[in-house]
Scaffold this motif. Structure first.
Motif, mmCIF file in Angstrom:
data_model
loop_
_atom_site.group_PDB
_atom_site.id
_atom_site.type_symbol
_atom_site.label_atom_id
_atom_site.label_comp_id
_atom_site.label_asym_id
_atom_site.label_seq_id
_atom_site.Cartn_x
_atom_site.Cartn_y
_atom_site.Cartn_z
ATOM 1 N N ALA A 534 0.710 -1.143 0.040
ATOM 2 C CA ALA A 534 -0.097 0.131 0.099
ATOM 3 C C ALA A 534 0.944 1.271 -0.071
ATOM 4 O O ALA A 534 0.594 2.165 0.680
ATOM 5 C CB ALA A 534 -1.064 -0.010 1.294
ATOM 6 N N GLY A 535 1.841 1.232 -0.814
ATOM 7 C CA GLY A 535 2.460 2.358 -0.845
ATOM 8 C C GLY A 535 3.798 2.611 0.249
ATOM 9 O O GLY A 535 4.430 3.755 0.216
ATOM 10 N N GLN A 536 3.751 1.636 1.037
ATOM 11 C CA GLN A 536 4.824 2.029 2.183
ATOM 12 C C GLN A 536 5.569 0.734 2.314
ATOM 13 O O GLN A 536 5.527 -0.483 1.796
ATOM 14 C CB GLN A 536 4.132 2.073 3.446
ATOM 15 N N GLN A 537 6.952 1.108 2.917
ATOM 16 C CA GLN A 537 7.673 -0.226 3.176
ATOM 17 C C GLN A 537 7.883 -0.481 4.774
ATOM 18 O O GLN A 537 8.059 0.542 5.670
ATOM 19 C CB GLN A 537 9.128 0.274 2.447
ATOM 20 N N TYR A 538 8.075 -1.611 5.375
ATOM 21 C CA TYR A 538 8.150 -2.293 6.537
ATOM 22 C C TYR A 538 9.118 -2.958 6.756
ATOM 23 O O TYR A 538 9.287 -4.134 5.983
ATOM 24 C CB TYR A 538 6.831 -2.649 6.888
ATOM 25 N N LEU A 539 10.184 -2.504 7.747
ATOM 26 C CA LEU A 539 11.360 -3.330 7.898
ATOM 27 C C LEU A 539 11.113 -4.295 9.018
ATOM 28 O O LEU A 539 10.413 -3.916 9.980
ATOM 29 C CB LEU A 539 12.561 -2.420 8.099
ATOM 30 N N PHE A 540 11.959 -5.365 8.827
ATOM 31 C CA PHE A 540 11.729 -6.507 9.996
ATOM 32 C C PHE A 540 13.087 -7.029 10.023
ATOM 33 O O PHE A 540 14.063 -7.051 9.213
ATOM 34 C CB PHE A 540 10.668 -7.364 9.753
ATOM 35 N N ARG A 541 13.294 -7.678 11.327
ATOM 36 C CA ARG A 541 14.489 -8.464 11.347
ATOM 37 C C ARG A 541 14.197 -9.916 11.931
ATOM 38 O O ARG A 541 13.309 -9.909 12.506
ATOM 39 C CB ARG A 541 15.508 -7.999 12.408
ATOM 40 N N THR A 542 14.629 -10.942 11.102
ATOM 41 C CA THR A 542 14.292 -12.282 11.467
ATOM 42 C C THR A 542 14.757 -12.866 12.964
ATOM 43 O O THR A 542 15.650 -12.458 13.760
ATOM 44 C CB THR A 542 14.716 -13.424 10.604
ATOM 45 N N LEU A 543 13.714 -13.656 13.489
ATOM 46 C CA LEU A 543 13.823 -14.035 14.655
ATOM 47 C C LEU A 543 14.224 -15.691 14.605
ATOM 48 O O LEU A 543 13.644 -16.312 13.832
ATOM 49 C CB LEU A 543 12.556 -14.155 15.488
ATOM 50 N N LYS A 544 14.879 -16.437 15.259
ATOM 51 C CA LYS A 544 15.420 -17.913 15.139
ATOM 52 C C LYS A 544 14.305 -18.697 15.726
ATOM 53 O O LYS A 544 13.890 -18.528 17.004
ATOM 54 C CB LYS A 544 16.711 -18.075 15.913
ATOM 55 N N THR A 545 13.967 -19.860 15.091
ATOM 56 C CA THR A 545 12.963 -20.424 15.554
ATOM 57 C C THR A 545 13.831 -22.154 15.885
ATOM 58 O O THR A 545 13.322 -22.706 16.560
ATOM 59 C CB THR A 545 11.748 -21.038 14.686
ATOM 60 N N GLY A 546 14.783 -22.339 14.808
ATOM 61 C CA GLY A 546 15.241 -23.932 15.058
ATOM 62 C C GLY A 546 15.651 -24.245 13.639
ATOM 63 O O GLY A 546 15.233 -23.811 12.739
ATOM 64 N N ILE A 563 1.855 -2.519 11.680
ATOM 65 C CA ILE A 563 0.610 -2.031 11.195
ATOM 66 C C ILE A 563 0.662 -1.427 9.858
ATOM 67 O O ILE A 563 1.362 -0.370 9.576
ATOM 68 C CB ILE A 563 -0.076 -1.179 12.125
ATOM 69 N N ALA A 564 -0.094 -1.775 8.869
ATOM 70 C CA ALA A 564 -0.318 -1.180 7.663
ATOM 71 C C ALA A 564 -1.666 -0.421 7.314
ATOM 72 O O ALA A 564 -2.600 -1.004 7.762
ATOM 73 C CB ALA A 564 0.012 -1.923 6.486
ATOM 74 N N THR A 565 -1.506 0.670 6.808
ATOM 75 C CA THR A 565 -2.951 1.465 6.642
ATOM 76 C C THR A 565 -3.453 1.474 5.066
ATOM 77 O O THR A 565 -2.286 1.896 4.401
ATOM 78 C CB THR A 565 -2.795 2.836 7.253
ATOM 79 N N VAL A 566 -4.523 1.120 5.032
ATOM 80 C CA VAL A 566 -4.982 1.111 3.543
ATOM 81 C C VAL A 566 -6.034 2.154 3.487
ATOM 82 O O VAL A 566 -7.041 2.243 4.264
ATOM 83 C CB VAL A 566 -5.633 -0.261 3.387
ATOM 84 N N GLN A 567 -5.875 3.204 2.527
ATOM 85 C CA GLN A 567 -6.728 4.448 2.389
ATOM 86 C C GLN A 567 -7.920 4.167 1.852
ATOM 87 O O GLN A 567 -9.073 4.640 1.830
ATOM 88 C CB GLN A 567 -6.047 5.477 2.001
ATOM 89 N N GLN A 568 -7.834 3.307 0.686
ATOM 90 C CA GLN A 568 -8.606 3.147 -0.343
ATOM 91 C C GLN A 568 -8.897 1.686 -0.641
ATOM 92 O O GLN A 568 -7.909 1.019 -0.790
ATOM 93 C CB GLN A 568 -8.560 3.903 -1.615
ATOM 94 N N PRO A 569 -10.204 1.044 -1.084
ATOM 95 C CA PRO A 569 -10.411 -0.318 -1.479
ATOM 96 C C PRO A 569 -9.615 -0.220 -2.784
ATOM 97 O O PRO A 569 -9.587 0.768 -3.716
ATOM 98 C CB PRO A 569 -11.881 -0.367 -1.431
ATOM 99 N N GLY A 570 -9.356 -1.496 -3.118
ATOM 100 C CA GLY A 570 -8.903 -1.836 -4.492
ATOM 101 C C GLY A 570 -7.781 -3.011 -4.438
ATOM 102 O O GLY A 570 -7.638 -3.618 -3.713
ATOM 103 N N GLU A 571 -6.973 -3.066 -5.633
ATOM 104 C CA GLU A 571 -6.091 -4.198 -6.010
ATOM 105 C C GLU A 571 -4.851 -3.595 -5.256
ATOM 106 O O GLU A 571 -4.271 -2.448 -5.524
ATOM 107 C CB GLU A 571 -5.900 -4.416 -7.417
ATOM 108 N N TYR A 572 -4.049 -4.316 -4.503
ATOM 109 C CA TYR A 572 -2.858 -4.307 -4.052
ATOM 110 C C TYR A 572 -1.861 -5.587 -4.083
ATOM 111 O O TYR A 572 -2.373 -6.395 -4.466
ATOM 112 C CB TYR A 572 -2.872 -3.750 -2.451
ATOM 113 N N THR A 573 -0.490 -5.121 -4.353
ATOM 114 C CA THR A 573 0.325 -5.954 -4.220
ATOM 115 C C THR A 573 1.216 -6.182 -2.818
ATOM 116 O O THR A 573 1.676 -4.878 -2.579
ATOM 117 C CB THR A 573 1.509 -5.794 -5.431
ATOM 118 N N LEU A 574 1.469 -7.281 -2.131
ATOM 119 C CA LEU A 574 2.216 -7.049 -0.932
ATOM 120 C C LEU A 574 3.545 -7.951 -1.300
ATOM 121 O O LEU A 574 3.391 -9.045 -1.825
ATOM 122 C CB LEU A 574 1.291 -7.926 0.123
ATOM 123 N N SER A 575 4.656 -7.189 -1.156
ATOM 124 C CA SER A 575 5.952 -7.973 -1.592
ATOM 125 C C SER A 575 6.799 -8.049 -0.313
ATOM 126 O O SER A 575 6.650 -7.342 0.588
ATOM 127 C CB SER A 575 6.490 -7.037 -2.841
#
Length: 597
Positions: A534-546, A563-575
């Protein structure tokens, strides 16, 4: 000349045992191959959809215990788990007296549950025959105080209920026989004569089963080995000559089965054409274990049946009777509850094929010509159910249970239903859409609906679009011994250019929590990744599980990222892609979107 050919055959079999059989992993022994030509009698199997598997033998008497120790997982493998000597294990037969076995009660339970075919273990890996065999005295008639053939009674009882009857037979693995496969704690594998085992026991017993018990719907082979493809073909041909209408499972080996069986507790990610079956056990074990009470609820069975049917296959659910011949209380109770649901909704299961609408937050679909069945597991909060990608003209929409019409409207390729009130916790409420025209094709990667009307939207790994090095892989592992699990994950995301994406259809603006469900080992630990949405980028760091090991659970974490905010209904891509080049980021099972209330 004949003697020389026989010697060469034996040498080949010994070589096979040394180099191939013991090197096989379970996935290779779960042969899923079928012949190029469809069996002419496979139609009934495709329509049946629901079968009952029964694992019953000497292991049922042991009930998961040996010498004061409890065993967990596959109870029918206790001889292998405890490495019980064949001679000592054989003594169990002298105490095996299933006086509570009642064939008519078993057949009635299957009928009440909506079962269309039943398969029971005639001989499992322990080598004990649950029928009157002339080929080996190690059988229920000659070696036990019971002294009767329960298979005769069950064949008759199921025929009365119009339930197709079949036998499971372990054709290669036989821990009782010196020349049988896979007992290395008693017998020297290098000295085994598999040809002798087949000719003296396995083949004669299979011929007895196909000769003495009336018409069989299925012969369910298990764990092939010790034969070349040519020899397996000869075996198949000789047995089909006895009963041409009987179907043979793919685990006969060498790609010569009449229908495909997936691995234990495995469902394919996408619809599969042709005849196939998914096998699950009701609790954590196939054979009876007294202390295993982890039974699937009626709701879980009903949803599992619908999920398998939505991929085009059959579900064969297993129960494990005890050593006295009684099916566990919870299996009886929950199967009958399943049958009550099928009496009202069976049209959406029996005789169907996969639906052309992929899984949605509300559930799955099955289909018949001119009909799409919507299996609603989760009712949308506002009662408005969206069926995307429905291009055909609609004739009628109604609830299957009571045939009452349902209000609907069509906008382009969107079909929206205004659902009537029903219990929010109902396991599966079915609605029927009758339509005109040819059935549309199936698109596994079509846009997923995201809406605040559902608690979650789960984007499974197999629906991701891949760019660069990433690929999907199915991981097979166990919890308890033989309690197999299968998870498809995206792997090999190592470089910034390696990305995956999901197509989304957001119908309601709002805030959504992004949760990554993944497994991460030491190498991927503390690497950074980027989610674009939705036009934003979100950073994360991986956690170890095994780390991944086949004989232990593959652990996943549900890592809430942002948390991602979507302003309008429509088609989106999550990458998703790595923040920088490095090791594999993680094994991604799914992305979960949760509306924030």
């Amino acid at each position: 000349m004949k003697k020389q050919k026989y010697i060469r055959l034996l040498l080949c079999l010994v070589f096979f045992a040394k180099t191939s059989s013991y090197a096989q992993v379970m996935e290779e022994m779960w042969d899923k191959g079928t012949g190029l030509k469809e069996h002419p009698n496979v139609g009934w199997f495709k329509d049946a959809k629901f079968g009952l598997f029964i694992h019953w033998g000497l292991y049922s008497k042991l009930a998961g215990k040996w010498n004061g120790k409890n065993y967990y997982g596959s109870g029918e493998w206790i001889m292998n788990q405890a490495k019980i000597p064949a001679a000592e294990y054989a003594k169990v037969a002298s105490t095996f007296n299933p006086v509570n076995f009642n064939a008519d009660e078993w057949a009635q339970l299957a009928s009440d549950a909506g079962i269309k075919y039943l398969v029971i273990t005639a001989k499992h890996h322990e080598g004990f025959a649950m029928f009157d065999s002339k080929a080996s005295d190690f059988n229920i008639v000659k070696a036990t105080p019971y002294g009767k053939d329960p298979m005769k009674a069950l064949a008759t009882a199921t025929a009365k209920k119009n339930i197709r009857f079949g036998f499971y037979y372990s054709q290669f693995v036989d821990w009782h026989e010196p020349n049988g496969g896979r007992n290395s704690w008693d017998f020297d594998e290098s000295k085994k004569n598999y040809a002798s085992y087949y000719s003296q026991k396995a083949i004669p017993q299979l011929k007895e089963l196909l000769t003495n018990y009336g018409p069989l719907g299925i012969v369910w082979f298990d764990l092939p080995g010790g034969l070349t493809k040519e020899e397996t073909q000869k075996l198949v041909d000789s047995l089909h000559a006895l009963q041409p209408q009987s179907l043979f499972s793919s685990r006969v080996g060498q790609g010569l089965g009449d229908y495909k069986d997936f691995g234990d507790s495995e469902i394919p990610d996408a619809p599969v054409k042709g005849a196939w079956e998914s096998i699950y056990t009701h609790n954590d074990s196939w054979g009876y274990i007294e202390h295993d009470l982890n039974f699937k609820s009626p709701a879980a069975i009903i949803q599992l049946l619908a999920k398998v049917a939505s991929k085009g296959g059959n579900l064969m659910l297993n129960v494990g009777p005890d050593g006295n011949g009684r099916i566990p209380y919870h299996s009886v109770k929950y199967l009958r509850e399943t049958g009550k649901w099928l009496k009202k909704n069976g049209e959406a299961i029996y005789g169907t094929t996969y639906g052309f609408i992929p899984q949605q937050p509300w559930g799955v679909t099955t289909a018949k010509p001119g009909k799409l069945f919507l299996h609603v597991f989760s009712r949308p909060g506002n009662g408005k159910l969206l069926v995307p990608g429905f291009s055909n003209a609609v004739k009628a929409v109604y609830a299957l249970g009571n045939r009452q019409s349902v209000s609907w409207k069509k906008a382009g390729n969107d079909l929206e239903l205004q659902l009537p009130a029903f219990a929010q916790d109902a396991p599966n409420t079915v609605f029927v859409v009758e339509y005109t025209g040819a059935q549309p094709g199936y698109d596994n990667k079509s846009a997923q609906i995201v809406s605040g009307q559902y608690a979650t939207t789960v984007l499974d790994a197999h629906t991701a679009r891949l760019s660069g090095n990433p690929k999907t892989k199915s991981f097979t592992f166990s919890h308890y011994f033989g309690d197999w699990k299968h998870e498809t994950c995206v792997i090999d995301m190592q470089q910034k250019k390696d990305s995956i994406s999901f197509q989304l259809r957001v119908t309601e603006p709002g805030d959504y929590r992004i949760v990554l469900e993944y497994s991460c080992g030491q190498e991927g630990f503390k690497q950074e990744g980027v989610i674009g949405f939705a036009g934003q980028q979100y950073l994360f760091r991986t956690l170890k599980t095994g780390e991944f090991e086949k004989n232990t659970p593959l652990l996943f974490i549900k890592h809430a990222v942002s948390i991602a905010t979507v302003q309008q209904p429509g088609e989106y891509t999550l990458s998703i892609h790595p923040y920088q080049d490095g090791k594999e980021l993680f094994k991604l099972r799914s992305v979960i979107l949760e509306p924030v209330k």
